[in-house]
Enzyme design. Structure first.
Site, short mmCIF file in Angstrom:
data_model
loop_
_atom_site.label_atom_id
_atom_site.label_comp_id
_atom_site.label_asym_id
_atom_site.label_seq_id
_atom_site.Cartn_x
_atom_site.Cartn_y
_atom_site.Cartn_z
N GLY A 45 -27.40 -11.58 49.23
CA GLY A 45 -26.80 -12.90 49.38
C GLY A 45 -26.03 -13.26 48.13
O GLY A 45 -26.24 -12.67 47.06
N GLN A 50 -21.49 -18.07 42.00
CA GLN A 50 -21.89 -16.84 41.30
C GLN A 50 -20.68 -15.96 40.97
O GLN A 50 -20.81 -15.00 40.20
CB GLN A 50 -22.91 -16.06 42.12
CG GLN A 50 -24.27 -16.76 42.21
CD GLN A 50 -25.27 -15.93 42.99
OE1 GLN A 50 -25.30 -16.00 44.21
NE2 GLN A 50 -26.05 -15.12 42.30
N CYS A 100 -32.08 -12.21 41.97
CA CYS A 100 -30.79 -12.89 42.03
C CYS A 100 -29.76 -12.08 41.25
O CYS A 100 -30.06 -11.62 40.14
CB CYS A 100 -30.93 -14.28 41.42
SG CYS A 100 -29.43 -15.25 41.42
N LEU A 101 -28.57 -11.91 41.80
CA LEU A 101 -27.54 -11.12 41.12
C LEU A 101 -27.12 -11.76 39.79
O LEU A 101 -26.58 -11.09 38.92
CB LEU A 101 -26.32 -10.92 42.02
CG LEU A 101 -26.55 -10.03 43.26
CD1 LEU A 101 -25.26 -9.90 44.05
CD2 LEU A 101 -27.06 -8.65 42.84
N HIS A 142 -32.66 -20.07 48.85
CA HIS A 142 -32.27 -19.54 47.54
C HIS A 142 -30.76 -19.76 47.30
O HIS A 142 -30.37 -20.28 46.26
CB HIS A 142 -32.61 -18.04 47.46
CG HIS A 142 -32.16 -17.37 46.20
ND1 HIS A 142 -33.03 -16.85 45.27
CD2 HIS A 142 -30.91 -17.13 45.71
CE1 HIS A 142 -32.34 -16.34 44.26
NE2 HIS A 142 -31.05 -16.48 44.50
N GLU A 143 -29.95 -19.39 48.28
CA GLU A 143 -28.49 -19.51 48.11
C GLU A 143 -28.05 -20.97 48.09
O GLU A 143 -27.14 -21.35 47.35
CB GLU A 143 -27.75 -18.74 49.21
CG GLU A 143 -28.03 -17.24 49.26
CD GLU A 143 -27.84 -16.53 47.93
OE1 GLU A 143 -27.06 -17.00 47.09
OE2 GLU A 143 -28.49 -15.49 47.73
N HIS A 146 -28.20 -22.59 44.75
CA HIS A 146 -27.05 -22.30 43.88
C HIS A 146 -25.96 -23.37 44.04
O HIS A 146 -25.29 -23.73 43.09
CB HIS A 146 -26.44 -20.94 44.21
CG HIS A 146 -27.17 -19.77 43.62
ND1 HIS A 146 -27.32 -19.61 42.25
CD2 HIS A 146 -27.77 -18.70 44.18
CE1 HIS A 146 -28.00 -18.48 42.03
NE2 HIS A 146 -28.28 -17.90 43.18
CO CO Z 1 -29.24 -16.11 43.47
#
Ligand code: CO
Length: 175
Positions: A45, A50, A100-101, A142-143, A146
């Site tokens: 995701g 990001q 998380c990236l 989670h997304e 952000h």
């Molecule tokens: Co993340």
């Protein structure tokens, strides 16, 4: 096109993203680039912030299980693209080890709602409703965090957070 990932503690990750108002070519390119970037980094995701774009857009692509060898487990057509998503119902609670990236290499257990119902728009501005009580529910929460400037490590307990910050600093010195 693969874009650069914004990495913690970059201030942009704290930004509250703006609503998408036009569902045009620019948005489509952004979503396509988000997919390319997520794939390049082996993520499931990604939120627009990001890659430094403060728009309320996110993508999720949960790898397929039990598929023939050599076949793509995250085909583009399986990507859930969510524009201006809003949680309209949530209940229960569950714990899951998240990553998380933007915080590469860190995996920590986080508590979230078990079941969520989310209203969102697709890339063409069509409204949809989706609900889930499995991994997708966690990924969506989670997304969506952000989009409000929140990263999952902020949900850790005080002690775990301290441990993380120490480890993160050490890691940055090495790299
Ligand atoms: Co993340």
């Amino acid at each position: 096109m693969v874009r650069e990932i914004v990495v913690y503690p970059d201030k942009r990750l704290k930004q509250v993203s703006r609503e998408v108002e036009t569902f045009d070519e620019t948005l489509h390119t952004l979503l396509d680039d988000m997919y390319d970037t997520m794939r390049a980094k082996n993520g499931v995701g990604l939120a627009a912030i990001q890659i430094g774009i403060d728009l309320r857009a996110l993508i999720i692509n949960i790898p397929l299980e039990n598929i023939p060898e050599g076949e793509d487990e995250q085909p583009k057509e399986n990507t859930l693209e969510m524009i201006n998503p809003v949680i309209i119902e949530k209940d229960g609670s569950t714990k899951f080890q998240e990553g998380c990236l933007s915080v590469p290499g860190i995996y920590e257990e986080v508590e979230r709602a078990k079941h969520v119902k989310v209203e969102y728009y697709d890339r063409f501005g069509e409204k949809h409703l989706i609900e889930d009580d499995d991994f997708l529910a966690i990924a969506m929460q989670h997304e969506m965090d952000h989009l409000d400037g929140k990263v999952f490590i902020e949900k850790l307990s005080f002690m775990k957070r301290k441990k993380f910050e120490k480890e993160w600093k050490k890691r940055k010195k090495v790299s």
